[in-house]
Design a protein around this motif. Structure first.
Motif, PDB file in Angstrom:
ATOM      1  N   TRP A 159       0.833  -1.218   0.000  1.00 29.25           N
ATOM      2  CA  TRP A 159       0.000   0.000   0.000  1.00 29.25           C
ATOM      3  C   TRP A 159       0.859   1.256   0.000  1.00 29.25           C
ATOM      4  CZ3 TRP A 159      -0.232  -3.709   3.969  1.00 29.25           C
ATOM      5  CH2 TRP A 159      -1.220  -4.678   3.807  1.00 29.25           C
ATOM      6  N   ASP A 160       2.102   1.139  -0.519  1.00 30.07           N
ATOM      7  CA  ASP A 160       3.079   2.223  -0.338  1.00 30.07           C
ATOM      8  C   ASP A 160       2.921   3.421  -1.270  1.00 30.07           C
ATOM      9  OD1 ASP A 160       4.545   2.032   1.861  1.00 30.07           O
ATOM     10  OD2 ASP A 160       6.348   1.187   0.943  1.00 30.07           O
ATOM     11  N   ASN A 161       2.098   3.349  -2.296  1.00 30.39           N
ATOM     12  CA  ASN A 161       1.992   4.427  -3.272  1.00 30.39           C
ATOM     13  C   ASN A 161       1.572   5.744  -2.604  1.00 30.39           C
ATOM     14  OD1 ASN A 161       1.433   6.139  -5.313  1.00 30.39           O
ATOM     15  ND2 ASN A 161      -0.184   4.871  -6.279  1.00 30.39           N
ATOM     16  N   PRO A 201       3.267   0.286  19.903  1.00 35.80           N
ATOM     17  CA  PRO A 201       4.718   0.375  19.832  1.00 35.80           C
ATOM     18  C   PRO A 201       5.107   1.519  18.914  1.00 35.80           C
ATOM     19  CG  PRO A 201       3.909  -1.684  18.824  1.00 35.80           C
ATOM     20  CD  PRO A 201       2.717  -0.921  19.278  1.00 35.80           C
ATOM     21  N   ILE A 202       6.325   2.070  19.087  1.00 38.86           N
ATOM     22  CA  ILE A 202       6.689   3.164  18.180  1.00 38.86           C
ATOM     23  C   ILE A 202       7.185   2.640  16.839  1.00 38.86           C
ATOM     24  CG2 ILE A 202       7.317   4.630  20.158  1.00 38.86           C
ATOM     25  CD1 ILE A 202      10.202   4.539  18.912  1.00 38.86           C
ATOM     26  N   HIS A 203       7.497   1.346  16.771  1.00 40.00           N
ATOM     27  CA  HIS A 203       7.994   0.829  15.495  1.00 40.00           C
ATOM     28  C   HIS A 203       6.855   0.653  14.493  1.00 40.00           C
ATOM     29  CE1 HIS A 203       6.353  -3.158  16.347  1.00 40.00           C
ATOM     30  NE2 HIS A 203       6.954  -3.160  17.519  1.00 40.00           N
ATOM     31  N   GLY A 204       7.232   0.436  13.231  1.00 41.66           N
ATOM     32  CA  GLY A 204       6.242   0.242  12.180  1.00 41.66           C
ATOM     33  C   GLY A 204       5.917  -1.233  11.992  1.00 41.66           C
ATOM     34  N   SER A 205       5.426  -1.569  10.799  1.00 36.95           N
ATOM     35  CA  SER A 205       4.923  -2.919  10.550  1.00 36.95           C
ATOM     36  C   SER A 205       6.020  -3.893  10.127  1.00 36.95           C
ATOM     37  CB  SER A 205       3.838  -2.859   9.475  1.00 36.95           C
ATOM     38  OG  SER A 205       4.400  -2.330   8.284  1.00 36.95           O
ATOM     39  N   ALA A 206       7.251  -3.398  10.016  1.00 38.62           N
ATOM     40  CA  ALA A 206       8.430  -4.236   9.721  1.00 38.62           C
ATOM     41  C   ALA A 206       8.137  -5.315   8.683  1.00 38.62           C
ATOM     42  CB  ALA A 206       8.973  -4.849  11.010  1.00 38.62           C
ATOM     43  N   PRO A 207       7.752  -4.923   7.469  1.00 40.43           N
ATOM     44  CA  PRO A 207       7.393  -5.936   6.471  1.00 40.43           C
ATOM     45  C   PRO A 207       8.537  -6.890   6.146  1.00 40.43           C
ATOM     46  CG  PRO A 207       7.324  -3.693   5.538  1.00 40.43           C
ATOM     47  CD  PRO A 207       7.585  -3.547   6.982  1.00 40.43           C
ATOM     48  N   ASP A 208       9.781  -6.438   6.385  1.00 40.30           N
ATOM     49  CA  ASP A 208      10.929  -7.312   6.067  1.00 40.30           C
ATOM     50  C   ASP A 208      10.986  -8.558   6.941  1.00 40.30           C
ATOM     51  OD1 ASP A 208      11.375  -5.406   8.113  1.00 40.30           O
ATOM     52  OD2 ASP A 208      13.550  -5.545   7.935  1.00 40.30           O
ATOM     53  N   ILE A 209      10.345  -8.533   8.110  1.00 41.34           N
ATOM     54  CA  ILE A 209      10.398  -9.721   8.985  1.00 41.34           C
ATOM     55  C   ILE A 209       9.000 -10.255   9.314  1.00 41.34           C
ATOM     56  CG2 ILE A 209      12.638  -9.144  10.023  1.00 41.34           C
ATOM     57  CD1 ILE A 209      11.006  -8.165  12.514  1.00 41.34           C
ATOM     58  N   ALA A 210       7.975  -9.676   8.700  1.00 42.97           N
ATOM     59  CA  ALA A 210       6.598 -10.086   9.037  1.00 42.97           C
ATOM     60  C   ALA A 210       6.365 -11.555   8.686  1.00 42.97           C
ATOM     61  CB  ALA A 210       5.602  -9.208   8.284  1.00 42.97           C
ATOM     62  N   ALA A 264       9.731 -11.173  15.280  1.00 45.46           N
ATOM     63  CA  ALA A 264       9.607  -9.772  15.713  1.00 45.46           C
ATOM     64  C   ALA A 264       9.711  -9.681  17.234  1.00 45.46           C
ATOM     65  CB  ALA A 264       8.269  -9.207  15.256  1.00 45.46           C
ATOM     66  N   ASN A 265      10.256  -8.583  17.687  1.00 46.93           N
ATOM     67  CA  ASN A 265      10.364  -8.322  19.118  1.00 46.93           C
ATOM     68  C   ASN A 265       9.000  -7.822  19.637  1.00 46.93           C
ATOM     69  OD1 ASN A 265      10.968  -7.421  21.656  1.00 46.93           O
ATOM     70  ND2 ASN A 265      12.781  -6.257  21.064  1.00 46.93           N
ATOM     71  N   PRO A 266       8.375  -8.561  20.548  1.00 46.45           N
ATOM     72  CA  PRO A 266       7.044  -8.138  21.036  1.00 46.45           C
ATOM     73  C   PRO A 266       7.114  -7.197  22.239  1.00 46.45           C
ATOM     74  CG  PRO A 266       7.574 -10.271  21.965  1.00 46.45           C
ATOM     75  CD  PRO A 266       8.798  -9.842  21.156  1.00 46.45           C
TER      76      PRO A 266
HETATM   77  P1  NAD Z   1       9.734  -0.202  10.810  1.00 40.63           P
HETATM   78  O1  NAD Z   1       9.723   0.287  12.205  1.00 40.63           O
HETATM   79  O2  NAD Z   1       8.586  -1.026  10.402  1.00 40.63           O
HETATM   80  O3  NAD Z   1      11.075  -1.054  10.571  1.00 40.63           O
HETATM   81  C1  NAD Z   1      12.400  -0.499  10.638  1.00 40.63           C
HETATM   82  C2  NAD Z   1      13.403  -1.627  10.933  1.00 40.63           C
HETATM   83  O4  NAD Z   1      13.266  -2.046  12.293  1.00 40.63           O
HETATM   84  C3  NAD Z   1      13.173  -2.867  10.076  1.00 40.63           C
HETATM   85  O5  NAD Z   1      14.415  -3.451   9.762  1.00 40.63           O
HETATM   86  C4  NAD Z   1      12.394  -3.798  10.975  1.00 40.63           C
HETATM   87  O6  NAD Z   1      12.588  -5.152  10.715  1.00 40.63           O
HETATM   88  C5  NAD Z   1      12.922  -3.403  12.362  1.00 40.63           C
HETATM   89  N1  NAD Z   1      11.899  -3.565  13.395  1.00 40.63           N
HETATM   90  C6  NAD Z   1      10.855  -2.738  13.625  1.00 40.63           C
HETATM   91  N2  NAD Z   1      10.112  -3.219  14.625  1.00 40.63           N
HETATM   92  C7  NAD Z   1      10.700  -4.361  15.031  1.00 40.63           C
HETATM   93  C8  NAD Z   1      10.382  -5.320  16.016  1.00 40.63           C
HETATM   94  N3  NAD Z   1       9.311  -5.201  16.817  1.00 40.63           N
HETATM   95  N4  NAD Z   1      11.195  -6.391  16.138  1.00 40.63           N
HETATM   96  C9  NAD Z   1      12.266  -6.531  15.372  1.00 40.63           C
HETATM   97  N5  NAD Z   1      12.631  -5.659  14.416  1.00 40.63           N
HETATM   98  C10 NAD Z   1      11.844  -4.582  14.251  1.00 40.63           C
HETATM   99  O7  NAD Z   1       9.889   1.076   9.880  1.00 40.63           O
HETATM  100  P2  NAD Z   1       9.888   1.172   8.287  1.00 40.63           P
HETATM  101  O8  NAD Z   1      10.616   0.014   7.710  1.00 40.63           O
HETATM  102  O9  NAD Z   1      10.328   2.534   7.995  1.00 40.63           O
HETATM  103  O10 NAD Z   1       8.351   1.083   7.866  1.00 40.63           O
HETATM  104  C11 NAD Z   1       7.701  -0.126   7.470  1.00 40.63           C
HETATM  105  C12 NAD Z   1       6.226   0.157   7.307  1.00 40.63           C
HETATM  106  O11 NAD Z   1       5.682   0.519   8.578  1.00 40.63           O
HETATM  107  C13 NAD Z   1       5.923   1.327   6.359  1.00 40.63           C
HETATM  108  O12 NAD Z   1       4.801   0.992   5.582  1.00 40.63           O
HETATM  109  C14 NAD Z   1       5.635   2.483   7.290  1.00 40.63           C
HETATM  110  O13 NAD Z   1       4.769   3.409   6.710  1.00 40.63           O
HETATM  111  C15 NAD Z   1       4.977   1.756   8.445  1.00 40.63           C
HETATM  112  N6  NAD Z   1       5.071   2.465   9.735  1.00 40.63           N
HETATM  113  C16 NAD Z   1       3.987   2.384  10.538  1.00 40.63           C
HETATM  114  C17 NAD Z   1       4.013   2.963  11.778  1.00 40.63           C
HETATM  115  C18 NAD Z   1       2.817   2.806  12.680  1.00 40.63           C
HETATM  116  O14 NAD Z   1       1.961   1.997  12.391  1.00 40.63           O
HETATM  117  N7  NAD Z   1       2.718   3.544  13.771  1.00 40.63           N
HETATM  118  C19 NAD Z   1       5.159   3.629  12.250  1.00 40.63           C
HETATM  119  C20 NAD Z   1       6.274   3.664  11.398  1.00 40.63           C
HETATM  120  C21 NAD Z   1       6.219   3.074  10.143  1.00 40.63           C
END
Ligand code: NAD
Length: 366
Positions: A82-84, A286-295, A300-302
């Motif tokens: 959904w990145d567009n 959490p402040i992190h995103g959806s981390a699609p690279d490891i989904a 993932a770290n919970p």
């Molecule tokens: P990201 O936080 O998803 O990931 C950044 C890096 O940190 C990746 O290598 C990922 O594997 C790692 N990472 C993140 N959370 C982790 C966890 N819990 N355990 C282990 N590794 C973790 O940020 P991004 O890659 O810039 O964005 C990916 C998608 O997430 C994008 O579509 C972005 O728009 C979205 N996003 C959503 C939110 C939110 O929902 N609040 C916040 C930031 C980014």
């Protein structure tokens, strides 16, 4: 069981959102078992999965589920599918929409250093010792929402406007000062009052609210450029840091790096609306995103999601002791050397998402 069941809306979202949220739910259930509380979970769609199923990033049913809950637990939204950036419907609209619908105007991000993870930070251990910050960011005003103009072929001028009103500053100041009261009673307000008119209003209003309503809170004003420096030079000198939307956005990301990994940091978004317990109906994520690279890999770290659940217990349910039990359980698993891959420093054992979640649950039940 003396309290009515706590109703928690779960918006798991995309990518690793469902994986980490599942562990946060397990932890809340463990807290329920140990302390005799009951949680009722109802789920809602948000982000990419909501777009796929309904065409909208925030279906109206999701708003209803959240409005009828005492608190909202959110995973993460977004992903390559959904990145567009020019698409009319985008996952992050779900996030902005739910904050707006619930009237959430303050974002709280605690940054507390776990001793076992000192090595994970890029800063020296002696600079980091004792770091225990709470950054409060104004969420719905300022330059992200003021009048703007995009540049065009006819007029190659673009502008954004940093606009704050007195009531917007007053309400977030009250929330931050209240939070400071529950900690060390120290509050640092960030602005750029030497240059910006909106910052001069910010400084005046913060000063008045604290003097009038929180005389016990020790207030200092810090220019944003100085704060950017202090956060990496002597971060332990600060406790609660209050900032407007733009400055808070930047400083919270800077502060998050003190802890070394985004996989560890929770957040809460709060407003004035109260839930059935008389506490704010907050949104915790959490402040992190959806981390699609490891989904989908179970790695993932919970812990950020679990610590978000601890914030939910504290701020929306008034369960401070229970929140601290969860936080101590997280510290205990880390002290024992359990690590997910993203925080592998000092690992005695690398574990997956579920195993990390189970370890925290076990410590809670001890
Ligand atoms: P990201 O936080 O998803 O990931 C950044 C890096 O940190 C990746 O290598 C990922 O594997 C790692 N990472 C993140 N959370 C982790 C966890 N819990 N355990 C282990 N590794 C973790 O940020 P991004 O890659 O810039 O964005 C990916 C998608 O997430 C994008 O579509 C972005 O728009 C979205 N996003 C959503 C939110 C939110 O929902 N609040 C916040 C930031 C980014």
């Amino acid at each position: 069981m003396s309290r009515q069941p706590a109703r928690v809306a779960v918006l798991a979202g995309d990518g690793i959102g469902p994986e980490v949220t599942a562990e946060a739910i397990n932890v809340l259930n463990a807290v329920g078992d140990r302390f005799g509380h009951q949680f009722v979970f109802s789920s809602g769609l948000i982000g990419g999965c909501a777009i796929d199923e309904t065409g909208a990033a925030l279906p109206s049913e999701t708003i209803t589920v959240c409005s009828e809950s005492d608190a909202v637990l959110l995973g993460a939204v977004g992903g390559p599918k959904w990145d567009n950036p020019t698409a009319a419907v985008r996952p992050e609209q779900g996030l902005l929409g739910i904050r707006k619908a619930l009237g959430l105007f303050a974002n709280l991000r605690p940054v507390k250093l776990v001793p076992a993870l000192l090595e994970a930070s890029t800063l020296k251990p002696e600079v980091l010792a004792g770091v225990d910050l709470l950054v409060v960011r104004e969420l719905t005003g300022g330059i992200y929402f003021g009048p703007r103009q995009e540049a065009s072929a006819d007029d190659p001028t673009a502008f954004d406007t940093m606009l704050y009103t007195q009531p917007e500053i007053e309400r977030v100041t009250r929330l931050a000062a209240e939070a400071a009261r529950g900690r060390s009673s120290r509050l640092a307000s960030v602005d750029k009052a030497n240059v910006l008119a909106s910052s001069r209003l910010w400084r005046r209003v913060v000063t008045e609210v604290v003097a009038k309503e929180f005389p016990d809170v020790q207030l200092e004003h810090v220019l944003v450029d100085a704060m950017a420096m202090h956060l990496i030079r002597r971060p332990s000198a600060y406790d609660v840091v209050l900032a407007g939307n733009l400055f808070g956005d930047i400083l919270t990301d800077e502060a998050s790096m003190l802890a070394g990994s985004m996989g560890l940091l929770p957040s809460a978004s709060l407003g004035n609306a109260l839930n059935s317990y008389g506490h704010p109906r907050g949104l915790y994520e959490p402040i992190h995103g959806s981390a699609p690279d490891i989904a989908g890999q179970g790695i993932a770290n919970p812990l950020a999601a679990i610590l978000s659940a601890a914030m939910l217990l504290r701020h929306s349910l008034g369960l401070e002791d229970e929140a601290q039990v969860v936080e101590r359980a997280v510290e205990s698993v880390l002290a024992d050397g359990l690590r997910t891959r993203d925080i592998a420093w000092g690992a005695r054992r690398i574990v997956g998402t579920a195993e990390m979640g189970n370890a925290v649950v076990q410590r809670i039940m001890q």
